[in-house]
Design a protein around this motif. Sequence first.
Motif, PDB file in Angstrom:
ATOM      1  N   UNK A 185       0.722  -1.357  -0.140  1.00 47.85           N
ATOM      2  CA  UNK A 185      -0.040   0.131  -0.202  1.00 47.85           C
ATOM      3  C   UNK A 185       0.675   1.087   0.054  1.00 47.85           C
ATOM      4  N   UNK A 186       1.879   1.096   0.618  1.00 48.38           N
ATOM      5  CA  UNK A 186       2.845   2.327   0.785  1.00 48.38           C
ATOM      6  C   UNK A 186       4.202   1.971   1.526  1.00 48.38           C
ATOM      7  N   UNK A 187       5.062   2.608   1.653  1.00 49.37           N
ATOM      8  CA  UNK A 187       6.371   2.159   2.132  1.00 49.37           C
ATOM      9  C   UNK A 187       6.174   1.777   3.673  1.00 49.37           C
ATOM     10  N   UNK A 188       6.583   0.853   3.830  1.00 50.82           N
ATOM     11  CA  UNK A 188       6.335   0.266   5.320  1.00 50.82           C
ATOM     12  C   UNK A 188       4.953  -0.463   5.532  1.00 50.82           C
ATOM     13  N   UNK A 189       4.055  -0.512   4.644  1.00 51.85           N
ATOM     14  CA  UNK A 189       2.844  -0.943   4.781  1.00 51.85           C
ATOM     15  C   UNK A 189       2.429  -1.772   3.601  1.00 51.85           C
ATOM     16  N   UNK A 190       2.854  -2.984   4.056  1.00 49.97           N
ATOM     17  CA  UNK A 190       2.304  -4.212   3.057  1.00 49.97           C
ATOM     18  C   UNK A 190       1.325  -5.245   4.247  1.00 49.97           C
ATOM     19  N   UNK A 191       0.150  -5.359   3.458  1.00 53.21           N
ATOM     20  CA  UNK A 191      -0.777  -5.923   4.092  1.00 53.21           C
ATOM     21  C   UNK A 191      -1.252  -7.282   3.656  1.00 53.21           C
TER      22      UNK A 191
ATOM     23  N   UNK B 255      10.359  -0.734   1.518  1.00 53.41           N
ATOM     24  CA  UNK B 255      10.782   0.377   2.260  1.00 53.41           C
ATOM     25  C   UNK B 255      10.557   1.780   1.690  1.00 53.41           C
ATOM     26  N   UNK B 256      10.620   1.818   0.598  1.00 48.90           N
ATOM     27  CA  UNK B 256      10.600   2.932  -0.503  1.00 48.90           C
ATOM     28  C   UNK B 256       9.738   3.150  -1.410  1.00 48.90           C
ATOM     29  N   UNK B 257       8.830   1.841  -1.945  1.00 49.92           N
ATOM     30  CA  UNK B 257       8.052   1.969  -3.124  1.00 49.92           C
ATOM     31  C   UNK B 257       8.913   2.012  -4.093  1.00 49.92           C
ATOM     32  N   UNK B 258       8.023   2.265  -5.321  1.00 51.91           N
ATOM     33  CA  UNK B 258       8.707   2.305  -6.637  1.00 51.91           C
ATOM     34  C   UNK B 258       7.856   3.050  -7.593  1.00 51.91           C
TER      35      UNK B 258
ATOM     36  N   UNK C 233      25.086  -4.965 -10.425  1.00 50.95           N
ATOM     37  CA  UNK C 233      24.070  -4.182  -9.514  1.00 50.95           C
ATOM     38  C   UNK C 233      24.146  -2.712  -9.670  1.00 50.95           C
ATOM     39  N   UNK C 234      22.840  -2.311  -9.616  1.00 51.61           N
ATOM     40  CA  UNK C 234      22.901  -0.502  -9.754  1.00 51.61           C
ATOM     41  C   UNK C 234      23.226   0.045  -8.449  1.00 51.61           C
ATOM     42  N   UNK C 235      23.289   1.212  -8.545  1.00 50.01           N
ATOM     43  CA  UNK C 235      23.802   2.040  -7.441  1.00 50.01           C
ATOM     44  C   UNK C 235      22.476   2.942  -6.988  1.00 50.01           C
ATOM     45  N   UNK C 236      22.597   3.316  -5.664  1.00 44.61           N
ATOM     46  CA  UNK C 236      21.380   4.022  -5.342  1.00 44.61           C
ATOM     47  C   UNK C 236      20.985   5.454  -6.110  1.00 44.61           C
TER      48      UNK C 236
END
Length: 346
Positions: A7-13, A45-48, A266-269
């Motif tokens: 649903x949102x970063x930190x919010x998986x239901x 954590x951050x969404x996409x 691997x990609x970078x931030x």
Amino acid sequence: MKVARFYAPGDIRLEDAPEPSPGPGELKIRVRNCSTCGTDVKISRFGHHHIVPPRVMGHEIAGEVAEAGAGVAGWAAGDRVQVIAAVPDGTCAECRRGRRTVCTAQESMGYHYDGGFAEYMIVPAKVLAVDGVNRIPGGVSFAEASVAEPLACVLNGQELARVGEGDDVVVFGSGPVGCLHVRVARARGAARVFLVEVNAERLHRAAALVKPDAAIDAGVADPVAEVLARTGGRGADVAITAAASGAAQEQAQRLMAPGGRVSLFGGLPKDDPLISVDANRVHYRELSLVGANGSSPAHNARALELIGSGQVQVDDLITHRLPLDALHDALDLVTRGEAIKVTIEP
Ligand SMILES: [Zn+2]
């Protein structure tokens, strides 16, 4: 049925949802395994930017066909299948040139479409149109088949870096992808494979499984000096950075033999993507710096073959099997780096 929705970063239901039913050209799958990776943690954590919530996550998918939609040929209930994660459109300028991993209209399961953290899911017609559903070979479990997707990405990376017979290969990062890189390099005929990792505990856990020719603890030793010492000063033919580390990408360039290939796997931030390149080193040593962006449907099919033929073992990399209810625990395990591969069995 049970699903895990972002649903949102930190919010998986964990929720109850009606079972989906396949439209024309679609398949309904009973998900048996959907494995987790670092990307799932990042999303949680951050969404996409490609995810419009709510969305069922999960993109390392294996299961059984439950029902074929109208007009679907070649698939029947009970067929054991693996599903691609990155979905090329098959028609853009890159796809027409055979470069499906860099499709400019690429979509992804678990991002644009509901993914595999669910008891049932729908395989979109677009996936079937690009041969994105693969039959699981006899003798390959659903859990192993779910690892075909990351293995396909590793194959793509090593094809682009031209890993071959007699090469000395350095892999930075000893997570599940680093472990797969070690095994694929061996399957492609590498002479020696060195594994580099900054976390001693992770390094030793991975090294015990994939048995590199040397396990180099970059927390206490300089990987450049270590690799040069082990190759008589020549350096490595290929270095692969399976870690989001600009430092590793710079170290990799400094340990290359003439003609060497560096895979920035691997990609970078996103907010910190710049590294230094010694252009003269690249010039005089004829080095190549190559990228890698996911995998094509064909890479997924080849990955399943590699697992099925025993050329690349993956079952021992699956260290944790958890039910869908425990998805949060699974993501915590991945975050803490205490597991190699965590698979969800919905
Ligand atoms: Zn395309």
